[in-house]
Design an enzyme around this catalytic site. Sequence first.
Site, PDB file in Angstrom:
ATOM      1  N   SER A  12       0.837  -1.210   0.000  1.00 12.04           N
ATOM      2  CA  SER A  12       0.000   0.000   0.000  1.00 12.04           C
ATOM      3  C   SER A  12       0.872   1.260   0.000  1.00 12.04           C
ATOM      4  CB  SER A  12      -0.975   0.003   1.180  1.00 12.04           C
ATOM      5  OG  SER A  12      -0.298   0.195   2.392  1.00 12.04           O
ATOM      6  N   ASN A  13       2.046   1.188   0.609  1.00 14.19           N
ATOM      7  CA  ASN A  13       2.946   2.357   0.565  1.00 14.19           C
ATOM      8  C   ASN A  13       3.517   2.545  -0.837  1.00 14.19           C
ATOM      9  OD1 ASN A  13       3.489   3.830   3.260  1.00 14.19           O
ATOM     10  ND2 ASN A  13       3.295   1.669   3.811  1.00 14.19           N
ATOM     11  N   MET A  89      10.847  -6.947   4.321  1.00 16.07           N
ATOM     12  CA  MET A  89      11.010  -7.619   5.603  1.00 16.07           C
ATOM     13  C   MET A  89      12.398  -8.250   5.824  1.00 16.07           C
ATOM     14  SD  MET A  89       8.299  -6.733   6.967  1.00 16.07           S
ATOM     15  CE  MET A  89       8.075  -7.664   8.467  1.00 16.07           C
ATOM     16  N   ASN A 106      13.646   4.134   4.904  1.00 16.61           N
ATOM     17  CA  ASN A 106      12.679   3.148   5.388  1.00 16.61           C
ATOM     18  C   ASN A 106      11.551   3.872   6.112  1.00 16.61           C
ATOM     19  OD1 ASN A 106      11.602   0.549   6.012  1.00 16.61           O
ATOM     20  ND2 ASN A 106      12.454   0.709   8.080  1.00 16.61           N
ATOM     21  N   HIS A 108       8.721   3.225   9.174  1.00 18.18           N
ATOM     22  CA  HIS A 108       8.437   2.302  10.278  1.00 18.18           C
ATOM     23  C   HIS A 108       7.210   2.796  11.045  1.00 18.18           C
ATOM     24  CE1 HIS A 108       9.218  -0.740  13.267  1.00 18.18           C
ATOM     25  NE2 HIS A 108       8.929   0.168  14.167  1.00 18.18           N
TER      26      HIS A 108
HETATM   27  C1  GRF Z   1       4.072  -0.459   6.813  1.00 20.92           C
HETATM   28  O1  GRF Z   1       3.315  -0.355   7.987  1.00 20.92           O
HETATM   29  C2  GRF Z   1       5.481   0.019   7.022  1.00 20.92           C
HETATM   30  O2  GRF Z   1       5.590   1.004   8.004  1.00 20.92           O
HETATM   31  C3  GRF Z   1       6.187  -1.233   7.493  1.00 20.92           C
HETATM   32  O3  GRF Z   1       5.596  -2.262   6.736  1.00 20.92           O
HETATM   33  C4  GRF Z   1       4.264  -1.913   6.409  1.00 20.92           C
HETATM   34  C5  GRF Z   1       4.108  -2.124   4.929  1.00 20.92           C
HETATM   35  O4  GRF Z   1       2.790  -1.976   4.494  1.00 20.92           O
HETATM   36  N1  GRF Z   1       7.614  -1.109   7.310  1.00 20.92           N
HETATM   37  P1  GRF Z   1       2.441  -2.000   2.940  1.00 20.92           P
HETATM   38  O5  GRF Z   1       3.017  -3.290   2.369  1.00 20.92           O
HETATM   39  O6  GRF Z   1       3.092  -0.803   2.306  1.00 20.92           O
HETATM   40  O7  GRF Z   1       0.951  -1.970   2.856  1.00 20.92           O
END
Ligand code: GRF
Length: 201
Positions: A12-13, A89, A106, A108
């Site tokens: 989603s990011n 991850m 990054n 977080h």
């Molecule tokens: C996010 O909450 C980010 O802060 C963390 O992993 C999550 C990734 O979410 N590092 P998405 O895959 O971007 O939906």
Amino acid sequence: MRIAIFASGNGSNFEAIAKAVEEKRLSVQIASVVYDKKDAYVQTRAKKYNIPAYYFNFSTYQSKESYEQAILEQLKRDKVDFIVLAGYMKFIGRVLLQAYPNKILNIHPSLLPQFPGKSGIADAFKAKVSQTGVSVHLVDEGIDTGPILKQMCVSIDKEDTLESLTEKIHRIEHHLYPLVIQEYSEKLFKQLTNKADDNLQ
Ligand code: GRF
């Protein structure tokens, strides 16, 4: 500036960044997506935006170094200036840190240095703190330890559940990450052009 986005899951990011680029709120080019989980949904999102997505299967490499070396070769082919981690991850090893010094960002889901690690949202919720947040930081060899670029607070209200808190955090992430990427790419661009000027003198 050209970026590569690394992700392991939902993405989603990634999508928030791609949308910001599409809407010209963010002036970088997304050269590629790198993912390390075969079924990661981020690849479907990348297709939607016509962005090449490369799968690197860690288990087929002999070491972290050779895995990252393979990624690095792809990044070089794509002329990537800096890396944006978005739910990736794996920790970043020596090869990529050396190739991209202070050029790996990054995001977080906590107010670092509080609640680092895999479950920042749940850990803050369980700890019953009244506020948590989102941090964007540079990546170093530690886990969520690099210099912080920007943070935003999110309150944890009495009526919040883990689900509602997660939703609030993601909303803030999607707003904050494109802004910080824009600022940081301008900074890197200035550094690059100053260096080029110095070389001419
Ligand atoms: C996010 O909450 C980010 O802060 C963390 O992993 C999550 C990734 O979410 N590092 P998405 O895959 O971007 O939906």
